[in-house]
Design an enzyme around this catalytic site. Structure first.
Site, PDB file in Angstrom:
ATOM      1  N   GLU A  64       9.049  -9.518 -20.816  1.00  0.00           N
ATOM      2  CA  GLU A  64       8.498  -8.553 -21.783  1.00  0.00           C
ATOM      3  C   GLU A  64       9.484  -8.299 -22.919  1.00  0.00           C
ATOM      4  OE1 GLU A  64       7.535  -5.142 -19.395  1.00  0.00           O
ATOM      5  OE2 GLU A  64       6.113  -6.280 -18.179  1.00  0.00           O
TER       6      GLU A  64
ATOM      7  N   HIS B 224       2.434  -3.266 -20.931  1.00  0.00           N
ATOM      8  CA  HIS B 224       3.166  -2.460 -19.941  1.00  0.00           C
ATOM      9  C   HIS B 224       3.069  -0.963 -20.280  1.00  0.00           C
ATOM     10  CE1 HIS B 224       6.697  -2.490 -16.882  1.00  0.00           C
ATOM     11  NE2 HIS B 224       5.965  -1.384 -16.772  1.00  0.00           N
TER      12      HIS B 224
ATOM     13  N   ARG C  41       4.958  -5.673 -11.424  1.00  0.00           N
ATOM     14  CA  ARG C  41       6.001  -6.280 -12.256  1.00  0.00           C
ATOM     15  C   ARG C  41       5.645  -7.746 -12.456  1.00  0.00           C
ATOM     16  NH1 ARG C  41       7.208  -1.907 -13.517  1.00  0.00           N
ATOM     17  NH2 ARG C  41       9.164  -0.787 -13.181  1.00  0.00           N
TER      18      ARG C  41
ATOM     19  N   LEU D 269       0.842  -1.203   0.000  1.00  0.00           N
ATOM     20  CA  LEU D 269       0.000   0.000   0.000  1.00  0.00           C
ATOM     21  C   LEU D 269       0.878   1.254   0.000  1.00  0.00           C
ATOM     22  CD1 LEU D 269      -3.146   0.299   0.034  1.00  0.00           C
ATOM     23  CD2 LEU D 269      -2.910   0.952   2.438  1.00  0.00           C
TER      24      LEU D 269
END
Ligand code: NDP
Length: 316
Positions: free
Chosen positions: A265, A283, A236, A156
């Protein structure tokens, strides 16, 4: 007076590149092939005083740092620094800057967009019109409401809190898992990830990538989320056990996923490409003109502050 030499590992937005070009002697490492990169480092490596990069495109590896003996600063146009050798830079007394805050809202919007499009089956609904199903078969099968659903946020921080705020506006019930207490919020706090996953309908990690968070959304956590649970990832790819996630989606052991980030990626696991309970994004959570401009400007401003001997705006 000769201009300060800056190595461009990853370019900025055109407007900010223009400013950099006018102010510094840029060396376009990003545009060179492997041979050209080597030749460039041999020729100017010792003169380079600053690096401009981002987390993609290789980030800033230790091998590159080793070739730059007079480096003074690394300016990265992302908040995530998992592909940069930050600790090694700090060991040499080289500050690293990133781009927090300016991208928070766009990334939180993306998390909500993925939540909405996944649960409400937005893409299958578009397809239902385009492939003629509406005409041939009538109304499409029902989808899942957002209001009243429980959202579990893992990490958070800035973006996590911005997602929580948006989720509340949509009538979701927020709870979270965090490594440090957050007395400023009154959401339910879990110190056990599996217990959080078991209790929520939607699980969303928003932690940094890297060794500390590698695979923290494990098979066990995803299994606890269960066949009615949805997984939303804007953090991620490395934070989730991706093969387990794919397998559980295939088996129907989790209901669906909205994903902006992946382990390798730009390669996305092939099975995900054809699943209609999955929404994929390349992304691009921070990829708006406005935010990318603000991120690029922070790079320019941090460089300017450094070479003017002023405090850095966003050093990590
Ligand atoms: P913050 O640093 O504000 O928040 C990160 C949160 O993760 C913090 O609450 C932190 O805890 C928590 N955390 C860190 N390490 C761990 C750990 N090992 N275990 C549990 N919790 C942990 O960062 P932001 O919110 O600004 O950004 C978060 C991440 O989002 C970035 O690092 C990046 O990976 C991702 N991102 C993705 C983008 C995209 O395009 N998809 C764009 C921008 C960011 P604590 O409060 O105790 O420090």
């Amino acid at each position: 007076m000769s201009k300060i030499d800056v190595l461009v590992v990853w370019p900025n937005r055109p407007e900010q590149m223009k400013i950099l070009e006018e102010t510094y002697q840029l060396h376009r490492y990003d545009q060179a092939d492997e041979q050209g990169k080597e030749a460039m480092l041999d020729e100017v490596g010792e003169r380079i005083r600053a690096v401009v990069t981002t987390h993609g495109g290789g980030g800033f590896p230790e091998s590159l740092l080793a070739r730059l003996p007079n480096l003074e600063i690394v300016c990265c146009s992302s908040v995530g620094l998992d592909t940069l050798c930050v600790d090694k830079c700090h060991e040499r007394g080289i500050p690293v800057t990133n781009t927090p805050d300016v991208l928070t809202d766009d990334v939180a919007d993306m998390a909500m967009m993925l939540t909405l499009t996944t649960l409400r089956r937005f893409l299958p609904a578009v397809n239902w019109i385009q492939d003629g199903s509406w005409v041939e078969k009538g109304m499409m099968p029902l989808n899942t409401a957002i209001k009243g659903k429980k959202l579990g946020i893992v990490g958070l921080g800035r973006i996590g809190k911005a997602i929580a705020k948006r989720a509340e506006a949509f009538g979701m019930i927020v709870s979270y898992y965090s490594r440090s207490p957050k007395p400023e919020v009154d959401y339910a706090n879990y110190d056990d990830l599996v217990a959080l996953a078991k209790d929520v309908d939607v699980l969303a990690p928003v932690v940094p990538g890297g060794a500390d968070t590698q695979g923290m959304i494990s098979r066990e956590v995803l299994t606890a989320l269960g066949p009615k649970g949805y997984f939303i990832n804007v953090s991620r790819g490395s934070v989730v056990d991706e093969p387990a996630m794919v397998e559980l989606l295939q088996q129907g052991s989790i209901a669906g996923a909205g994903l902006d980030v992946f382990v390798d990626e730009p390669n996305v696991p092939a099975p995900l490409l054809t699943m209609d309970n999955v929404v994929l994004q390349p992304h691009c959570a921070s990829g708006t003109y406005e935010t990318r401009g603000a991120m690029a400007q922070l790079v320019v401003d941090n460089l300017a502050a450094h070479f003017a001997g002023k405090p850095l705006l966003t050093a990590v």
